[in-house]
Scaffold this active site. Structure first.
Site, PDB file in Angstrom:
ATOM      1  N   PRO A   1      36.142  70.395  13.303  1.00  0.00           N
ATOM      2  CA  PRO A   1      36.485  69.391  12.288  1.00  0.00           C
ATOM      3  C   PRO A   1      37.872  68.772  12.433  1.00  0.00           C
ATOM      4  O   PRO A   1      38.315  68.033  11.547  1.00  0.00           O
ATOM      5  CB  PRO A   1      36.416  70.214  10.997  1.00  0.00           C
ATOM      6  CG  PRO A   1      36.931  71.559  11.417  1.00  0.00           C
ATOM      7  CD  PRO A   1      36.452  71.751  12.849  1.00  0.00           C
ATOM      8  N   GLU A   2      38.583  69.062  13.523  1.00  0.00           N
ATOM      9  CA  GLU A   2      39.986  68.679  13.627  1.00  0.00           C
ATOM     10  C   GLU A   2      40.218  67.190  13.387  1.00  0.00           C
ATOM     11  O   GLU A   2      41.171  66.802  12.701  1.00  0.00           O
ATOM     12  CB  GLU A   2      40.538  69.075  15.005  1.00  0.00           C
ATOM     13  CG  GLU A   2      40.762  70.564  15.184  1.00  0.00           C
ATOM     14  CD  GLU A   2      39.522  71.332  15.590  1.00  0.00           C
ATOM     15  OE1 GLU A   2      39.634  72.536  15.845  1.00  0.00           O
ATOM     16  OE2 GLU A   2      38.437  70.711  15.666  1.00  0.00           O
ATOM     17  N   VAL A   3      39.379  66.322  13.969  1.00  0.00           N
ATOM     18  CA  VAL A   3      39.587  64.883  13.829  1.00  0.00           C
ATOM     19  C   VAL A   3      39.469  64.450  12.373  1.00  0.00           C
ATOM     20  O   VAL A   3      40.206  63.558  11.913  1.00  0.00           O
ATOM     21  CB  VAL A   3      38.606  64.107  14.728  1.00  0.00           C
ATOM     22  CG1 VAL A   3      38.629  62.621  14.410  1.00  0.00           C
ATOM     23  CG2 VAL A   3      38.961  64.309  16.199  1.00  0.00           C
TER      24      VAL A   3
END
Length: 262
Positions: A151-153
């Site tokens: 989920p970093e983006v």
């Protein structure tokens, strides 16, 4: 194999145990879903530094109901100046911040180091840093309720713990791009279909499935096993000519070792 009674807990909520040629590394913070901190990554790198030549398989596990829910929440405090969080990183000079992350990456990259094969036993959630840790391993056994997510983006960040290269190797450019940019969850069935999961089993069968896979990995002669693993790893980046040459060299070496004996 004879079990080594040594069961060592290291800083960073990491526990290790040895059974003959198999080293098991367990994320042991179940009350926090095995959330990770820089101490976790440092402890993982220390495991690498302590490996001896007799270890052939490294099994990476998470205690409790999830493999790892990713970064500890405290890491997201951008106002923090200490503890290895994002706030500390942003206050460092650019080169120093990148060097700090390089040290974090070392705790992941060694899982594909020469001489060992790594297996991740993944149950529940593998999110963010947890997903990248599972991806860093050579093989992954999922329970049927497992989910992997990057989920970093969606948080304004990027995967930076070796996850982009390992993901592309496993699923190809287009699928890796889609998973990184959407941050969506990949369930166990899809993970197996696209090559993220080596096998999917009911949760109650995870231990047996990992044990069976480990036994199969240990069955071939150690020299041949390590040489074949090295060839498969080099094939990801070699051109055809270089890989053919690597195969020739490895086979001749194997033949000489067979003839000369132990």
């Amino acid at each position: 194999m004879t079990e080594d009674p040594t069961d060592t807990t290291t800083p960073g909520w990491l526990r290790t145990s040895r059974d003959g040629a198999v080293l098991t590394v367990t994320l042991d913070r179940p009350d926090q879903l095995n959330a990770q901190t820089p101490d976790t990554w440092s402890a993982l790198a220390d495991v690498w530094a302590s490996l001896d030549d007799d270890v052939r398989v490294v099994v990476l596990r998470g205690s409790g109901r999830s493999f790892s829910a990713g970064l500890d929440r405290s890491m997201f405090d951008t106002g923090s100046r200490t503890g290895g969080g994002l706030g500390e990183l942003v206050r460092l000079p650019v080169e120093e911040a990148q060097e700090r992350i390089r040290g974090y990456q070392a705790g992941f990259r060694w899982l594909r180091s020469p001489g060992v094969v790594s297996v991740a036993a993944v149950q529940g959630h593998a999110i963010g840093a947890g997903a990248q840790l599972a991806l860093a391993c050579d093989l992954r056994v999922f329970t049927d309720d497992a989910q992997l997510r990057l989920p970093e983006v969606t948080l304004g960040l990027v995967p930076d713990l070796t996850g982009t290269s390992t993901l592309v190797e496993l699923v190809g450019y287009a699928r890796a791009l889609e998973l990184c940019l959407t941050g969506r969850a990949v369930g166990a069935a899809e993970a197996q279909a696209i090559g993220l999961a080596t096998a999917v089993v009911p949760r109650a069968e995870l231990d047996d499935a990992v044990a069976d896979l480990t036994a199969a990995l240990l069955a071939p002669p150690v020299g041949a096993s390590r040489a074949a693993a090295a060839l498969v790893r080099s094939a990801v980046r070699n051109d055809v000519g270089a890989q053919d040459a690597a195969e020739r060299a490895a086979q001749v070496q194997r033949l000489h070792e067979i003839v000369s004996g132990p």
